[in-house]
Scaffold this motif. Structure first.
Motif, PDB file in Angstrom:
ATOM      1  N   THR B 312       0.839  -1.443   0.731  1.00  0.00           N
ATOM      2  CA  THR B 312       0.355   0.108  -0.406  1.00  0.00           C
ATOM      3  C   THR B 312       0.813   0.943   0.274  1.00  0.00           C
ATOM      4  O   THR B 312       1.285   1.869   0.393  1.00  0.00           O
ATOM      5  CB  THR B 312      -0.867   0.436   0.878  1.00  0.00           C
ATOM      6  N   LEU B 313       0.403   2.308  -0.570  1.00  0.00           N
ATOM      7  CA  LEU B 313       1.524   3.066  -1.129  1.00  0.00           C
ATOM      8  C   LEU B 313       0.598   4.642  -1.055  1.00  0.00           C
ATOM      9  O   LEU B 313       0.120   5.159  -1.960  1.00  0.00           O
ATOM     10  CB  LEU B 313       2.259   3.287  -2.420  1.00  0.00           C
ATOM     11  N   THR B 314       0.035   5.555   0.213  1.00  0.00           N
ATOM     12  CA  THR B 314      -0.603   6.622   0.043  1.00  0.00           C
ATOM     13  C   THR B 314       0.212   6.872   1.402  1.00  0.00           C
ATOM     14  O   THR B 314       1.227   6.714   1.110  1.00  0.00           O
ATOM     15  CB  THR B 314      -1.998   6.394   0.631  1.00  0.00           C
ATOM     16  N   LYS B 315      -0.131   8.422   1.045  1.00  0.00           N
ATOM     17  CA  LYS B 315       0.590   9.233   1.881  1.00  0.00           C
ATOM     18  C   LYS B 315      -0.392   8.841   3.485  1.00  0.00           C
ATOM     19  O   LYS B 315       0.618   9.166   4.502  1.00  0.00           O
ATOM     20  CB  LYS B 315      -0.123  10.597   2.057  1.00  0.00           C
ATOM     21  N   GLU B 316      -1.416   8.497   3.257  1.00  0.00           N
ATOM     22  CA  GLU B 316      -1.451   7.731   4.523  1.00  0.00           C
ATOM     23  C   GLU B 316      -1.253   6.428   5.791  1.00  0.00           C
ATOM     24  O   GLU B 316      -0.994   6.421   6.382  1.00  0.00           O
ATOM     25  CB  GLU B 316      -3.578   7.348   5.470  1.00  0.00           C
ATOM     26  N   LEU B 317      -0.628   5.691   4.284  1.00  0.00           N
ATOM     27  CA  LEU B 317      -0.118   4.620   5.020  1.00  0.00           C
ATOM     28  C   LEU B 317       0.893   3.912   3.440  1.00  0.00           C
ATOM     29  O   LEU B 317       0.504   4.192   3.187  1.00  0.00           O
ATOM     30  CB  LEU B 317      -1.627   3.496   4.805  1.00  0.00           C
ATOM     31  N   PHE B 318       1.741   3.418   4.362  1.00  0.00           N
ATOM     32  CA  PHE B 318       2.751   2.773   3.511  1.00  0.00           C
ATOM     33  C   PHE B 318       2.917   1.796   4.277  1.00  0.00           C
ATOM     34  O   PHE B 318       3.483   1.424   5.638  1.00  0.00           O
ATOM     35  CB  PHE B 318       4.354   3.678   3.512  1.00  0.00           C
ATOM     36  N   LEU B 319       2.077   0.337   3.106  1.00  0.00           N
ATOM     37  CA  LEU B 319       2.733  -0.420   4.311  1.00  0.00           C
ATOM     38  C   LEU B 319       3.312  -1.729   3.531  1.00  0.00           C
ATOM     39  O   LEU B 319       2.708  -2.331   2.311  1.00  0.00           O
ATOM     40  CB  LEU B 319       1.167  -1.132   4.434  1.00  0.00           C
ATOM     41  N   PRO B 320       4.638  -1.529   3.334  1.00  0.00           N
ATOM     42  CA  PRO B 320       5.505  -3.261   1.993  1.00  0.00           C
ATOM     43  C   PRO B 320       5.081  -4.267   2.095  1.00  0.00           C
ATOM     44  O   PRO B 320       5.343  -4.353   3.210  1.00  0.00           O
ATOM     45  CB  PRO B 320       6.774  -1.952   2.549  1.00  0.00           C
ATOM     46  N   ARG B 321       4.566  -5.050   1.138  1.00  0.00           N
ATOM     47  CA  ARG B 321       4.581  -6.047   1.277  1.00  0.00           C
ATOM     48  C   ARG B 321       4.260  -7.001   2.138  1.00  0.00           C
ATOM     49  O   ARG B 321       5.021  -7.422   2.450  1.00  0.00           O
ATOM     50  CB  ARG B 321       6.524  -6.609   0.620  1.00  0.00           C
ATOM     51  N   PHE B 322       2.565  -6.784   1.992  1.00  0.00           N
ATOM     52  CA  PHE B 322       1.827  -7.853   3.056  1.00  0.00           C
ATOM     53  C   PHE B 322       1.880  -8.751   2.689  1.00  0.00           C
ATOM     54  O   PHE B 322       0.805  -8.850   1.539  1.00  0.00           O
ATOM     55  CB  PHE B 322       0.937  -6.759   3.647  1.00  0.00           C
ATOM     56  N   LEU B 323       1.710  -9.917   3.118  1.00  0.00           N
ATOM     57  CA  LEU B 323       1.388 -11.160   2.251  1.00  0.00           C
ATOM     58  C   LEU B 323      -0.226 -11.741   2.993  1.00  0.00           C
ATOM     59  O   LEU B 323      -0.731 -11.639   3.855  1.00  0.00           O
ATOM     60  CB  LEU B 323       2.072 -12.382   2.551  1.00  0.00           C
ATOM     61  N   GLU B 324      -1.561 -11.668   2.045  1.00  0.00           N
ATOM     62  CA  GLU B 324      -2.386 -11.612   2.205  1.00  0.00           C
ATOM     63  C   GLU B 324      -2.258 -13.500   2.609  1.00  0.00           C
ATOM     64  O   GLU B 324      -1.764 -14.303   1.989  1.00  0.00           O
ATOM     65  CB  GLU B 324      -3.531 -11.776   0.932  1.00  0.00           C
ATOM     66  N   ARG B 325      -3.829 -13.107   3.394  1.00  0.00           N
ATOM     67  CA  ARG B 325      -3.782 -14.611   2.849  1.00  0.00           C
ATOM     68  C   ARG B 325      -4.854 -15.546   2.076  1.00  0.00           C
ATOM     69  O   ARG B 325      -5.675 -15.874   1.572  1.00  0.00           O
ATOM     70  CB  ARG B 325      -5.065 -15.085   4.540  1.00  0.00           C
ATOM     71  N   ASP B 326      -4.702 -14.937   0.340  1.00  0.00           N
ATOM     72  CA  ASP B 326      -4.881 -15.286  -0.422  1.00  0.00           C
ATOM     73  C   ASP B 326      -3.688 -16.001  -1.481  1.00  0.00           C
ATOM     74  O   ASP B 326      -2.581 -15.205  -0.889  1.00  0.00           O
ATOM     75  CB  ASP B 326      -5.853 -14.073  -1.068  1.00  0.00           C
ATOM     76  N   ALA B 327      -4.782 -16.760  -2.792  1.00  0.00           N
ATOM     77  CA  ALA B 327      -3.753 -17.422  -3.392  1.00  0.00           C
ATOM     78  C   ALA B 327      -4.568 -16.999  -4.434  1.00  0.00           C
ATOM     79  O   ALA B 327      -5.461 -16.363  -4.469  1.00  0.00           O
ATOM     80  CB  ALA B 327      -3.599 -18.577  -3.077  1.00  0.00           C
ATOM     81  N   ALA B 328      -4.132 -16.418  -5.501  1.00  0.00           N
ATOM     82  CA  ALA B 328      -4.707 -16.389  -7.385  1.00  0.00           C
ATOM     83  C   ALA B 328      -3.563 -16.307  -7.823  1.00  0.00           C
ATOM     84  O   ALA B 328      -2.666 -16.650  -8.175  1.00  0.00           O
ATOM     85  CB  ALA B 328      -4.699 -14.669  -7.213  1.00  0.00           C
ATOM     86  N   LYS B 329      -4.489 -16.141  -9.341  1.00  0.00           N
ATOM     87  CA  LYS B 329      -3.582 -16.760 -10.836  1.00  0.00           C
ATOM     88  C   LYS B 329      -2.834 -14.967 -11.636  1.00  0.00           C
ATOM     89  O   LYS B 329      -3.442 -14.586 -10.948  1.00  0.00           O
ATOM     90  CB  LYS B 329      -4.382 -17.290 -11.627  1.00  0.00           C
ATOM     91  N   ARG B 330      -2.025 -15.339 -11.000  1.00  0.00           N
ATOM     92  CA  ARG B 330      -1.276 -14.102 -12.520  1.00  0.00           C
ATOM     93  C   ARG B 330      -1.508 -14.281 -13.069  1.00  0.00           C
ATOM     94  O   ARG B 330      -1.522 -14.711 -13.980  1.00  0.00           O
ATOM     95  CB  ARG B 330       0.006 -14.458 -11.885  1.00  0.00           C
ATOM     96  N   CYS B 331      -1.517 -12.381 -13.708  1.00  0.00           N
ATOM     97  CA  CYS B 331      -3.062 -11.976 -15.033  1.00  0.00           C
ATOM     98  C   CYS B 331      -2.116 -11.006 -15.658  1.00  0.00           C
ATOM     99  O   CYS B 331      -1.115 -10.480 -14.871  1.00  0.00           O
ATOM    100  CB  CYS B 331      -4.258 -12.403 -15.096  1.00  0.00           C
ATOM    101  N   GLU B 332      -1.704 -11.341 -16.679  1.00  0.00           N
ATOM    102  CA  GLU B 332      -1.382 -10.819 -17.847  1.00  0.00           C
ATOM    103  C   GLU B 332      -1.696  -8.719 -18.087  1.00  0.00           C
ATOM    104  O   GLU B 332      -3.000  -8.866 -17.393  1.00  0.00           O
ATOM    105  CB  GLU B 332      -1.750 -10.627 -19.557  1.00  0.00           C
TER     106      GLU B 332
END
Lengths: 479, 360
Positions: B312-332
């Motif tokens: 997350t990259l906003t002026k209110e919150l910088f949160l680098p590289r948080f691993l979600e509890r989700d799996a997904a397919k990487r898409c183009e």
């Protein structure tokens, strides 16, 4: 993939191709056999809202016509090339090969089960007579009739009969087929590996003129199966002991759990045990031991070891053969893990002592056999010293049984709930007690294999009484 | 490779890198910075202001963010000096039980949902009129966000609450019947609103939408657009919702979002992709990566599955590289969103352990 037939979902007779599919492969070599559309639970729930409408369409057809169409369907089921989905068709031979490929049953047993299902369609008048105690079936047309000089009025208790079906043996489909003649549409959740038989039966019945509204076929997941059970007015459920227990108290669900079928050899026949070896053999080994009507325990008053050894001698001859060998009588395990687990459970039981695998010394190799990419369990007969031994009342889906010496007076209290009991005795007092027992679902008196079914009596529950309720109707005179 | 031109990808990448520099400057400078990040900068032997010149640097330099801090840290540690003195809102994440993860915020949700509004059609989400949200309200950002979205489009919103934590408790303790009764309670309340008020747009979860559609014809009830999210939607589910529950007569906008990211938009015309919905993060304010399960610095190949990682990259919150509890397919990337997307999102480890999703 292009050559693999697609098995659609049937929604009140209409094909539906899902985006979610499961590929079925031959358990021996992994050859793809079909792509099976999977229904999401929501589809089933939504379709069931139209149950009354679908039932109304089926009920419009007079019962005599339904019976005739079932009889026509018997021939179609056995002989015709039938559509499975879209343009794809299946000949009877292709059906047998596919069924064998996912169930592990040899072709000969597939054909025997095919005959059993066809027989139910063909013998529908006899079956209805058995279920309806000889009542004129036209009572199903307008609800009113007379039986034995008494007026009767019946109303349907269900607009749908759901069925959550197993994959082990195609013969189970014989249990829901009469629902069609009883004017109640079916909602079937086939076993994951066995969409073949319900699809072929439904196609044959539709080809014979039964309205498509009578057939819904939903290959689906656990959630979808739950919807079939909870949303259908009545449902048949096939499962293991744990599932059977979970649903045992629900009057709208008829549970078909393990059969624990048995043979009791009375004291009066103890000396003649050699005369009955054929019955013992057929009871244990028919249909590759796959059915709940196969005997899993043999109670005798004497000669247990000798009986076990003689029967074992015969059983060991039942060895794996090529699936298309007409003499093949042993089924392979499509899922080798099941065979492994059962083999291990039997070994654990034997290790406790008090039981001997009398087949072990007579067969050439181990119980678990790998042959041509398939896994088998060789017939196993265990002589248990006491009834309390864990292997004494255990059911497995291959020719497996225990032989136990039990005093005749203890037999009835010991049998527990038993789907079929063959009692070989002429002792009148024993026969009386057997007739009065509530633990026995079907009693065969005399040398009748447990696996033999006569259709003029209800088999595994009375579908008519499950689906129709008797009411009282009083009409004012001249009204 | 997709039809997206190389220059559009580069342009998006440059924009992201510039945004990363701006946000890092904001959170790591003494004038505007955030206590947690100023502390962090003092604890490492490199200078974030120097070292982070683009998104790749961020991936290389920062480890995966420890989400536990969102349960434990005092909120004050997360107030950027630039926001000092402004009261903040406390938002809680999803349906987990126990001490929830919390994030504080000011205006981010408004920015996210105003931008999202531009993607909604006036045909399906007419300006003016009324909306109904059936879903988790309470301490959730979503509730304020939906209301803001409605307001931003000149509409007002009714709310029916759904407590996902209670549903999870019911399901994990085997009280399936109670869970069904609760679901019915939620749907009944929605039916009452729909009967007595004129509602044109809905926000809800797939399961509630289905349950609602089992009771009424949603298009006949006057609904023109449905905005749906919260749990996994397989292509078959999306198709079923569009074709049968919404009778092909209602605009359907599937979304993927959470309290930390905001809202990912879907690639238009998912019906043409066999109802496989691809979501794109609101870059550059948030970035989603689909990572190798055993090395989150590496991406999986396009078309394969991995674990979702959020920055997350906003002026209110910088949160680098948080691993979600989700799996997904990487898409183009796609022409509308020239960066990687995620599809067929489902709970991470769904095959290994049973995850209770319930109705939420």
């Amino acid at each position: 993939m292009a050559d693999v037939p697609h098995f659609p979902v049937l929604r009140a007779g209409k094909e539906y191709e899902s985006l979610d599919t499961v590929e079925l492969v031959n358990h021996r070599d992994g050859t793809p056999l079909a792509r099976v559309s999977q229904a999401n639970a929501g589809i089933i729930r939504r379709d069931l809202k139209k149950a009354a409408k679908n039932a109304a369409v089926l009920r419009e057809v007079p019962v005599r016509e339904l019976i005739e169409r079932c009889q026509t369907a018997a021939r179609i089921f056995l002989e015709d090339e039938l559509i499975v989905g879209g343009e794809a068709t299946q000949t009877p031979e292709q059906y047998v090969a596919a069924l064998s490929g996912t169930s592990g049953l040899p072709h000969a047993l597939c054909r025997a089960n095919m005959q059993k299902n066809a027989l139910v369609m063909r013998e529908m008048p006899t079956i209805l007579a058995g279920l309806m105690r000889g009542m004129d079936p036209t009572v199903l047309d307008d609800g009113q009739g007379e039986h034995g000089g008494v007026p009767v009025w019946y109303a349907p208790a269900a607009d749908t009969l759901g069925a959550v079906l197993p994959s082990n043996s195609p013969g189970v489909h014989s249990l829901w087929i009469p629902s069609i003649a009883l004017k109640v549409p079916v909602v079937l959740k086939p076993g994951r590996e066995e969409p073949w038989t319900p699809m072929r039966i439904a196609r044959a019945l539709m080809a014979a003129g039964i309205p498509g509204e009578a057939f819904s076929l939903y290959p689906t997941d656990h959630e979808g199966a739950g919807v079939v059970l909870s949303e259908c007015d009545r449902a048949l459920l096939f499962g293991d002991a744990r599932i059977a227990e979970k649903y045992a108290g629900d009057p709208s669900i008829e549970v078909h759990g393990p059969g624990y079928s048995k043979i009791l050899l009375g004291a009066d026949q103890a000396a003649h045990w050699r005369d009955h070896l054929d019955v013992l053999y057929d009871s244990v080994a028919a249909n590759g031991g796959r059915s709940c009507i196969n005997a899993s325990a043999i109670y005798v008053t004497a000669h247990a070891r000798e009986i076990a050894e003689s029967l074992a001698e015969r059983l060991v001859a039942l060895a794996p053969r090529a699936p298309d060998d007409p003499a093949a009588g042993l089924a392979a395990f499509a899922n080798p893990a099941f065979a492994e687990a059962m083999d291990a459970a039997i070994e654990n039981g034997l290790a406790k002592g008090g039981a001997v695998d009398v087949t072990a010394a007579r067969r050439a190799g181990p119980r678990r056999i790998e042959r041509d990419g398939a896994t088998y369990l060789a017939p196993t007969l265990v002589h248990c010293e006491t009834l309390e031994h864990p292997l004494a009342n255990t059911e497995y889906m291959f020719p497996f049984a225990s032989v136990v010496e039990v005093p005749q007076e203890r037999m009835l209290e010991a049998i527990g709930p038993s789907l079929v009991v063959t009692a070989i005795t002429k002792d009148e007092r024993f026969v009386e007690a057997l007739l009065a027992s509530s633990s026995i679902h079907r009693l065969n008196l005399g040398p009748v294999p447990t696996s033999k079914v006569e259709w003029n009596q209800p088999h595994e529950g009375n579908l008519f009484e499950f689906l129709w309720a008797r009411r009282a109707l009083q009409r004012a005179s001249a009204w | 490779m997709s039809a997206v031109q190389e220059e559009r990808l580069t342009e998006a990448r440059d924009r992201l890198d510039a945004h990363v520099r701006e946000i890092v400057r904001h959170h790591f400078s003494t004038e505007t910075g955030t206590p947690v990040w100023l502390e962090y900068a003092a604890s490492v032997d490199w200078d974030p202001l120097e070292a982070i010149q683009g998104f790749d640097d961020l991936v290389a330099r920062f480890d995966n963010f420890d989400g536990e801090r969102l349960r434990q840290d005092a909120h004050e540690l997360w107030i950027p000096r630039a926001f000092a003195g402004r009261p903040f809102t406390i938002f809680e994440t999803g349906g987990s039980t126990g001490m929830p993860k919390q994030r504080i915020g000011w205006d981010d949700y408004k920015h996210d949902y105003e931008e999202f509004s531009d993607r909604l059609s006036d045909e399906h989400f007419p300006r003016g009129g009324y909306w109904l949200m059936i879903g988790p309200t309470g301490p959730r950002r979503l509730r304020l966000a939906i209301e803001h979205l409605a307001n931003h489009r000149g509409s007002s919103c009714y709310f029916v609450d759904l407590d996902p934590r209670w549903v999870k408790k019911l399901i994990s303790s085997g009280q399936g019947e109670q869970a069904k009764a609760y679901m019915k309670h939620v749907v009944d309340q929605a039916l009452i609103i729909l009967k007595h008020r004129k509602v044109g747009a809905l926000f809800t979860t797939p399961r509630i939408l289905e349950a609602l559609g089992d009771e009424i014809s949603i298009p006949d009830a006057g609904i023109k657009g449905v905005f749906c999210g919260g749990t996994e939607m397989s292509p078959q589910t999306v198709r079923f919702l569009c074709e049968e529950i919404l009778e092909n007569r209602v605009g359907f906008v599937p979304t993927y979002g959470n309290t930390l990211m905001g809202l990912a938009c879907h690639k238009p015309d998912f019906a043409a992709d066999d109802y496989s919905v691809t979501y794109y993060a609101p870059q550059p304010r948030a970035v989603l990566r689909v990572t190798e399960p055993d090395d989150a610095r590496r991406l999986v190949r396009h078309g394969t599955w991995g674990r979702v990682e959020l920055t997350t990259l906003t002026k209110e919150l910088f949160l680098p590289r948080f691993l979600e509890r989700d799996a997904a397919k990487r898409c183009e990337p796609c022409p509308e969103y020239p960066w990687d997307g995620v599809a067929e999102v489902k709970p991470y480890g769904a095959n290994e352990e049973k995850i209770v999703e319930g109705v939420y």
